[in-house]
Design a protein around this motif. Structure first.
Motif, PDB file in Angstrom:
ATOM      1  N   PHE A 118       0.924  -1.285   0.016  1.00 57.12           N
ATOM      2  CA  PHE A 118      -0.122  -0.005   0.223  1.00 57.12           C
ATOM      3  C   PHE A 118       0.823   1.306  -0.017  1.00 57.12           C
ATOM      4  N   GLU A 121       1.896   2.238  -3.511  1.00 55.24           N
ATOM      5  CA  GLU A 121       0.693   2.708  -4.183  1.00 55.24           C
ATOM      6  C   GLU A 121       0.764   4.125  -3.907  1.00 55.24           C
ATOM      7  N   LYS A 158      -7.374   3.094   5.764  1.00 53.27           N
ATOM      8  CA  LYS A 158      -6.843   1.534   5.563  1.00 53.27           C
ATOM      9  C   LYS A 158      -6.291   0.852   6.599  1.00 53.27           C
TER      10      LYS A 158
END
Length: 237
Positions: A118, A121, A158
């Motif tokens: 993540f 990203e 998240k």
């Protein structure tokens, strides 16, 4: 927490009249500009890892830069760059990683594979984020930049083991904060647009980053920021 509460005397910026430091004498030097958000990323990284004694700050005046910087240090002639072990490397996102991997101090990279993925990203999204918001200054930021800030708000949902992008403070937070800091100040001043309105996670994130000792001395004077951006984007509102 990081060994970063060192009170540091910040050296004056070097300009076209300044002599170079004794280059490649074994000293590790981080070339920055006090007002550059890209350089600020590497400055925060250095501070967070407690490397104030190991990595010497060399601020450059970008409006009147010394010729020797391009000729002898970094042909790209921009900041940041790091003089280390007889070579010079640049690019702020690469330097966050480089300083994190090559020097002691608390790690800025997560071990958890999901967080690692993540994080990559989010790092990949930084250029899009910055471009979207900067471009919006020429149009309607509320409408055009809104989705970029929504993207950050969503990303902050998240992981729930801390207020930062990967839960705990990491290189991802360092990659974003210099730009969010500037956008928040300028959008509030020029457009009365509060980027944290309706984005509680983003508000909390900014609040928590502001408590980090490594970040505090790197912040730019808000008045200077506003003047700089107004001059840069004037006539575009």
């Amino acid at each position: 927490m990081a060994a970063s509460s060192v009170q540091e005397h910040l050296p004056p910026s070097l300009d076209a009249t300044s002599h170079p430091p004794p280059l490649f004498d074994g000293t590790t030097r981080l070339y920055i500009s006090y007002s550059c958000p890209f350089a600020q990323r590497t400055w925060i990284t250095r501070n967070y890892k407690g490397l104030q004694e190991k990595i010497k700050l060399v601020p450059i005046n970008l409006q009147n830069r010394p010729a020797w910087y391009k000729e002898k240090v970094y042909p790209e002639n921009k900041v940041p760059s790091l003089e280390h072990n007889g070579k010079v490397i640049g690019e702020s996102l690469d330097l966050i990683k480089y300083i994190d991997s090559n020097f002691e101090g608390p790690s800025l990279a997560p071990n958890d594979p999901a967080k690692k993925e993540f994080g990559q990203e989010l790092i990949a999204y930084t250029d899009t984020f910055n471009k979207t918001v900067f471009t919006s200054f020429k149009g309607d930021p509320v409408k055009e930049a809104g989705p970029a800030f929504d993207h950050l708000e969503k990303a902050l949902h998240k992981f729930d083991d801390g207020p930062f992008f990967l839960g705990q403070f990491s290189g991802v937070d360092i990659a974003y904060i210099p730009f969010v800091e500037r956008f928040q100040v300028f959008l509030s001043d020029a457009w009365k647009y509060d980027i944290t309105a309706g984005r509680p996670k983003l508000a909390k994130w900014i609040e928590e980053v502001n408590k980090i000792d490594a970040y505090k001395p790197t912040k730019t004077d808000p008045k200077e920021l506003v003047e700089f951006y107004k001059a840069r984007f004037s006539g575009q509102q």
